[in-house]
Design a protein around this motif. Sequence first.
Motif, mmCIF file in Angstrom:
data_model
loop_
_atom_site.group_PDB
_atom_site.id
_atom_site.type_symbol
_atom_site.label_atom_id
_atom_site.label_comp_id
_atom_site.label_asym_id
_atom_site.label_seq_id
_atom_site.Cartn_x
_atom_site.Cartn_y
_atom_site.Cartn_z
ATOM 1 N N GLU A 39 0.685 -1.164 0.022
ATOM 2 C CA GLU A 39 0.086 0.137 -0.024
ATOM 3 C C GLU A 39 0.941 1.371 -0.107
ATOM 4 O O GLU A 39 0.352 2.274 -0.429
ATOM 5 C CB GLU A 39 -0.945 -0.038 1.168
ATOM 6 C CG GLU A 39 -2.127 -0.974 1.215
ATOM 7 C CD GLU A 39 -2.893 -0.897 2.182
ATOM 8 O OE1 GLU A 39 -2.760 -0.009 3.118
ATOM 9 O OE2 GLU A 39 -4.183 -1.821 2.340
ATOM 10 N N ALA A 40 1.888 1.008 0.590
ATOM 11 C CA ALA A 40 2.820 2.298 0.605
ATOM 12 C C ALA A 40 3.393 2.839 -0.962
ATOM 13 O O ALA A 40 3.640 4.002 -0.986
ATOM 14 C CB ALA A 40 4.170 1.852 1.400
ATOM 15 N N CYS A 41 3.220 1.937 -1.665
ATOM 16 C CA CYS A 41 3.582 2.479 -3.048
ATOM 17 C C CYS A 41 2.495 3.124 -3.874
ATOM 18 O O CYS A 41 2.683 3.459 -4.859
ATOM 19 C CB CYS A 41 3.835 0.803 -4.067
ATOM 20 S SG CYS A 41 5.121 0.066 -3.267
ATOM 21 N N GLY A 42 1.533 3.432 -3.274
ATOM 22 C CA GLY A 42 0.332 4.356 -3.521
ATOM 23 C C GLY A 42 0.951 5.838 -3.677
ATOM 24 O O GLY A 42 0.481 6.627 -4.437
ATOM 25 N N ALA A 43 2.204 6.141 -2.983
ATOM 26 C CA ALA A 43 2.683 7.383 -3.032
ATOM 27 C C ALA A 43 3.736 7.462 -4.002
ATOM 28 O O ALA A 43 4.674 6.455 -3.833
ATOM 29 C CB ALA A 43 2.996 7.901 -1.465
ATOM 30 N N VAL A 44 4.172 8.254 -4.491
ATOM 31 C CA VAL A 44 5.448 8.400 -5.356
ATOM 32 C C VAL A 44 6.515 8.206 -4.150
ATOM 33 O O VAL A 44 6.725 9.413 -3.506
ATOM 34 C CB VAL A 44 5.376 9.724 -6.221
ATOM 35 C CG1 VAL A 44 6.791 9.903 -7.029
ATOM 36 C CG2 VAL A 44 4.239 9.692 -7.331
ATOM 37 N N PRO A 45 7.624 7.621 -4.455
ATOM 38 C CA PRO A 45 8.616 7.252 -3.374
ATOM 39 C C PRO A 45 9.750 8.611 -3.654
ATOM 40 O O PRO A 45 9.999 8.952 -4.789
ATOM 41 C CB PRO A 45 9.234 6.021 -4.142
ATOM 42 C CG PRO A 45 9.162 5.933 -5.356
ATOM 43 C CD PRO A 45 7.748 6.315 -5.551
ATOM 44 N N ARG A 46 10.269 8.962 -2.743
ATOM 45 C CA ARG A 46 11.037 10.371 -2.771
ATOM 46 C C ARG A 46 12.604 9.499 -3.069
ATOM 47 O O ARG A 46 13.186 8.597 -2.785
ATOM 48 C CB ARG A 46 11.231 11.008 -1.302
ATOM 49 C CG ARG A 46 12.035 12.020 -1.267
ATOM 50 C CD ARG A 46 11.851 12.705 0.079
ATOM 51 N NE ARG A 46 12.238 11.888 1.378
ATOM 52 C CZ ARG A 46 13.141 11.642 1.685
ATOM 53 N NH1 ARG A 46 14.457 12.449 1.331
ATOM 54 N NH2 ARG A 46 13.348 10.867 2.962
ATOM 55 N N PHE A 47 13.208 10.223 -3.872
ATOM 56 C CA PHE A 47 14.676 9.853 -4.175
ATOM 57 C C PHE A 47 15.537 10.465 -3.017
ATOM 58 O O PHE A 47 15.839 11.514 -2.791
ATOM 59 C CB PHE A 47 15.024 10.531 -5.523
ATOM 60 C CG PHE A 47 16.366 10.007 -6.054
ATOM 61 C CD1 PHE A 47 16.526 8.844 -6.975
ATOM 62 C CD2 PHE A 47 17.581 10.424 -5.650
ATOM 63 C CE1 PHE A 47 17.687 8.255 -7.460
ATOM 64 C CE2 PHE A 47 18.837 10.017 -6.208
ATOM 65 C CZ PHE A 47 18.813 8.843 -6.997
ATOM 66 N N ALA A 48 16.139 9.144 -2.263
ATOM 67 C CA ALA A 48 16.963 9.641 -1.255
ATOM 68 C C ALA A 48 17.917 8.728 -1.203
ATOM 69 O O ALA A 48 17.974 7.356 -1.319
ATOM 70 C CB ALA A 48 16.181 9.658 0.177
ATOM 71 N N ASP A 49 19.254 8.992 -1.069
ATOM 72 C CA ASP A 49 20.426 7.908 -0.782
ATOM 73 C C ASP A 49 20.495 7.295 -1.914
ATOM 74 O O ASP A 49 21.005 6.036 -1.808
ATOM 75 C CB ASP A 49 20.260 7.261 0.477
ATOM 76 C CG ASP A 49 21.596 6.538 0.785
ATOM 77 O OD1 ASP A 49 22.693 6.970 0.585
ATOM 78 O OD2 ASP A 49 21.376 5.555 1.593
ATOM 79 N N GLY A 50 20.436 7.715 -3.144
ATOM 80 C CA GLY A 50 20.558 7.314 -4.313
ATOM 81 C C GLY A 50 19.541 6.294 -4.851
ATOM 82 O O GLY A 50 19.871 5.521 -5.917
ATOM 83 N N VAL A 51 18.569 6.333 -4.360
ATOM 84 C CA VAL A 51 17.417 5.445 -4.641
ATOM 85 C C VAL A 51 16.031 5.810 -4.548
ATOM 86 O O VAL A 51 15.779 6.509 -3.541
ATOM 87 C CB VAL A 51 17.454 3.939 -4.075
ATOM 88 C CG1 VAL A 51 17.242 4.050 -2.866
ATOM 89 C CG2 VAL A 51 16.471 2.688 -4.858
ATOM 90 N N ALA A 52 14.939 5.597 -5.333
ATOM 91 C CA ALA A 52 13.591 5.820 -5.188
ATOM 92 C C ALA A 52 12.721 4.865 -5.065
ATOM 93 O O ALA A 52 12.250 4.264 -6.106
ATOM 94 C CB ALA A 52 13.190 6.929 -6.390
ATOM 95 N N CYS A 53 12.625 4.262 -3.800
ATOM 96 C CA CYS A 53 11.807 3.375 -3.788
ATOM 97 C C CYS A 53 11.322 3.077 -2.159
ATOM 98 O O CYS A 53 12.331 3.248 -1.361
ATOM 99 C CB CYS A 53 12.569 2.012 -4.206
ATOM 100 S SG CYS A 53 11.691 0.321 -3.869
ATOM 101 N N HIS A 54 10.095 2.760 -1.949
ATOM 102 C CA HIS A 54 9.594 2.595 -0.445
ATOM 103 C C HIS A 54 10.440 1.253 0.078
ATOM 104 O O HIS A 54 10.226 1.129 1.364
ATOM 105 C CB HIS A 54 8.028 2.498 -0.523
ATOM 106 C CG HIS A 54 7.484 3.547 -1.035
ATOM 107 N ND1 HIS A 54 7.481 4.775 -0.276
ATOM 108 C CD2 HIS A 54 6.570 3.949 -2.220
ATOM 109 C CE1 HIS A 54 6.932 5.550 -0.757
ATOM 110 N NE2 HIS A 54 6.278 5.123 -2.087
ATOM 111 N N HIS A 55 10.631 0.374 -0.744
ATOM 112 C CA HIS A 55 11.241 -0.833 -0.190
ATOM 113 C C HIS A 55 12.526 -1.295 -0.498
ATOM 114 O O HIS A 55 13.248 -2.205 -0.262
ATOM 115 C CB HIS A 55 10.564 -2.083 -0.598
ATOM 116 C CG HIS A 55 8.860 -1.714 -0.283
ATOM 117 N ND1 HIS A 55 8.425 -1.990 1.004
ATOM 118 C CD2 HIS A 55 7.735 -1.718 -1.351
ATOM 119 C CE1 HIS A 55 6.986 -1.679 0.736
ATOM 120 N NE2 HIS A 55 6.717 -1.524 -0.509
#
Length: 303
Positions: free
Chosen positions: A280-296
């Motif tokens: 369900e977390a993937c319903g929001a656009v992931p923030r690009f941080a520390d070289g990656v944009a992914c909730h997981h």
Amino acid sequence: MRGGRHIAAVTGAGFDLAAGECLALVGESGCGKSVLASALLGLLPGNAQTAGTATIDGPEGAIDLLTADERTLARTVRGRRIGLVPQSPAAHLTPVRTVRAQLEETLRELAGTRKADLRRAAQAAAERASFPLGLLDHHPHELSGGQAQRAATALALIGDAPLLLADEPTTGLDRDLVDRTADELRRHADDGRALLLITHDLAAAERIADRVAVMYAGRIVELATAGRFFGTPGPRHPYARGLLAALPERDFAPIPGLPPELGALPDGCAFAARCDRATEACGAVPRFADGVACHHSEEPARA
């Protein structure tokens, strides 16, 4: 804009590129890689809109490529500060002139080669890109796709521009020529210039890149050193891992499904529909941080 709709072909792409470095921009066809290159050279269609900054430094000062006028781009940037190996060489070669004539003209304009030295210099430029000398007096329509690609590469290398954009430079080449072309592009960087390699050929990227940027649906979703990306611990984004797993020498397992249309992106993470780790977390656009944009990205990869 397409058909009255605004399409965000590239969104939030941010990276730097230093002299002496090769950054490989990888991803499936249609993800926005070539659009990004066109934006840097001011070659987008007239109805395209850009925002943000894209600065190239030089001895005469910095230029913002996204706001520079056509005169500046034509006289100061293209060929001089930025060289281009185009994705479609046939569209960039003059059809009514031989390869030799185009090489000699570029040598005069960009390298200041004297008339007496043009023939020898044109042959040297051709050899640098592994273009057959016996075809120098041929016109573009007499060349194969791979030969036209090498002619375009020879033209792009002539100016020794501080930044070289190589957009799918190995298309149409056999593996030996892919390696030779990649090595020549790497020498461009090793001589103290920057190289942005836009490619779907991960083997070429592994051969010469210092860093890898992965683009999906118009966004950069991972930026990593080549050693980490191709080695241990490997990519952190599920899409990036899928790209590597699809290689014949690895799992030869394609990523399921198809990428979304840029004009109809889903809410949230654009890769969620193809990802076996989506929640369900993937319903929001992931923030690009520390070289990656992914909730997981920090979760252990599934087998």
